[in-house]
Design an enzyme around this catalytic site. Structure first.
Site, PDB file in Angstrom:
ATOM      1  N   MET A 173       3.145  -7.686   7.746  1.00 29.98           N
ATOM      2  CA  MET A 173       1.965  -6.986   8.254  1.00 29.98           C
ATOM      3  C   MET A 173       0.683  -7.747   7.922  1.00 29.98           C
ATOM      4  SD  MET A 173       3.351  -4.685   9.902  1.00 29.98           S
ATOM      5  CE  MET A 173       1.787  -4.062  10.519  1.00 29.98           C
ATOM      6  N   GLY A 202      -1.581   4.289   5.940  1.00 30.40           N
ATOM      7  CA  GLY A 202      -0.407   3.421   6.007  1.00 30.40           C
ATOM      8  C   GLY A 202      -0.814   1.966   6.049  1.00 30.40           C
ATOM      9  N   ILE A 246       1.228  10.186   3.772  1.00 32.94           N
ATOM     10  CA  ILE A 246       0.248  10.345   4.853  1.00 32.94           C
ATOM     11  C   ILE A 246       0.535  11.559   5.734  1.00 32.94           C
ATOM     12  CG2 ILE A 246      -0.299   7.889   4.895  1.00 32.94           C
ATOM     13  CD1 ILE A 246       1.481   7.608   7.363  1.00 32.94           C
ATOM     14  N   VAL A 261       1.065   1.937  13.017  1.00 32.60           N
ATOM     15  CA  VAL A 261       1.708   3.050  12.316  1.00 32.60           C
ATOM     16  C   VAL A 261       2.414   3.968  13.311  1.00 32.60           C
ATOM     17  CG1 VAL A 261       1.322   5.124  10.919  1.00 32.60           C
ATOM     18  CG2 VAL A 261       0.115   3.011  10.362  1.00 32.60           C
ATOM     19  N   HIS A 263       3.551   3.548  16.242  1.00 30.95           N
ATOM     20  CA  HIS A 263       4.706   3.038  17.005  1.00 30.95           C
ATOM     21  C   HIS A 263       6.016   3.165  16.223  1.00 30.95           C
ATOM     22  CE1 HIS A 263       4.888  -1.475  15.558  1.00 30.95           C
ATOM     23  NE2 HIS A 263       4.791  -0.629  14.557  1.00 30.95           N
TER      24      HIS A 263
END
Length: 356
Positions: A173, A202, A246, A261, A263
């Protein structure tokens, strides 16, 4: 029956297409091999625009510590050339190799690099799940994804148990953020006008938020993620890390950021999360900023092909989906937002802004 030359040529084209698809795993294997051998870095670190194949074979090293066979290396490099990852030339009757614009995104220790994405996508835990794609196609949306059936737990649960897997995910990421950063900062200029606090939901190791607070120093930035993610995150100037779930609680802020996030989830989970985000921002001027793919089914470009590849990846490995404009409109309306806008940027994802 006589076969006309035109038909023979057309059939040969069809055969070539099928053979390339049959051998499609060769592309991924060659790319992973090139990174393992350090081919791209060897050329870059030479300090020269090109090096000879002999020089390359003396620099790169095999993971097994065996010596490199020059003839086999040439065959590998020749294929990399077909992938537009290496340019082959000749100098004094000897083959030379140089980087292309594409392979410059596969170097270590560079500001922009997708190398950690390659290592994550092609790791054994990910590859083995592709063998179950046919099962994934027949798996209902309310059942666990095939990744969980293969490994016993989902990717996030495994990340909490295995630090190396957690690092692999978060490094990937961060790698993506390094590439999308310029487009993100440019695209968020007007959106973040008047925003003094922003929470990245996230947000992993906080690379995206670090770039944002550097570009917009007036913003107080925070990242909320699972405890094992926050514990492994490096300290970043101007970024506060918050441990939490979250789906249960999100701290209040002027705006909320969701980068790659939504997806990961089907619509039901996304609606629940978006409602949490809507509650966390002011009703009059709050914003929920989504960075995710927007698929155009009528577009046959190489960019759309890449997006569709990621759609199958999240379907097979995470149980999520990439979405079209219509999908995003429906999702945001179901979450109770009054309006939204989609802003294309010069990157894989688009910026989608939802207003309470």
């Amino acid at each position: 029956m006589e076969i006309h030359l035109e038909s023979q040529e057309q059939e040969m084209k069809y055969q070539s297409q099928i053979w390339n698809q049959i051998c499609g795993t060769v592309d991924t294997s060659v790319l992973r091999c090139a990174i393992q051998l350090g081919i791209f870095d060897a050329i870059h670190n030479s300090g020269k625009p090109m090096i000879t194949l002999t020089e390359l074979s003396s620099i790169v090293s095999s993971p097994s510590s065996s010596s490199i066979e020059p003839c086999n290396l040439y065959r590998l490099v020749r294929y990399l050339s077909q992938m537009d990852l290496i340019s082959i030339g000749e100098c004094l009757n000897e083959a030379t190799v140089s980087l292309t614009g594409t392979s410059k995104l596969l170097l270590r220790n560079q500001e922009k690099s997708l190398i950690d994405w390659v290592l994550a996508i092609y790791c054994e835990m990910m590859v083995v799940v592709w063998h179950e794609l046919s099962s994934s196609v027949s798996t209902p949306a309310d059942e666990p994804p095939i990744f969980q059936k293969v490994h016993g737990k989902n990717a996030l649960e495994l990340a909490g148990e295995f630090p190396e897997w957690n690092d692999l995910i978060n490094n990937a990421m961060t790698s993506d953020t390094s590439v999308t950063k310029p487009a993100l900062i440019q695209g968020c200029g007007k959106i973040l006008n008047g925003v003094t606090s922003l929470i990245d939901v996230g947000g992993g190791h906080g690379a995206t938020m670090a770039y944002i607070v550097e570009a917009f120093p007036h913003i107080k930035g925070a990242v909320i993620d699972l405890p094992h993610v926050v514990e492994a995150a490096p300290e970043r100037p101007g970024v506060e890390f918050i441990s939490g779930d979250i789906f249960k609680s999100i701290s209040n802020a002027d705006a909320v950021l969701l980068k790659y996030v939504l997806h990961n989830w089907e619509d039901t989970e996304c609606v629940n999360l978006l409602k949490r985000c809507k509650e966390a921002v002011p009703a009059d001027k709050g914003k929920v900023i989504i960075m995710d793919l927007v698929i155009d089914d009528d577009d046959n470009s190489i960019l759309t092909q890449a997006k569709l590849s990621l759609d199958l990846t999240v379907m097979n490995h995470g149980g999520g989906r990439e979405r079209t404009k219509e999908d995003w409109r429906n999702l945001i309306e179901m979450s109770g937002f009054s309006r939204h806008e989609i802003i294309p940027i010069s990157a894989m994802p688009s910026i989608i802004v939802a207003y309470p």
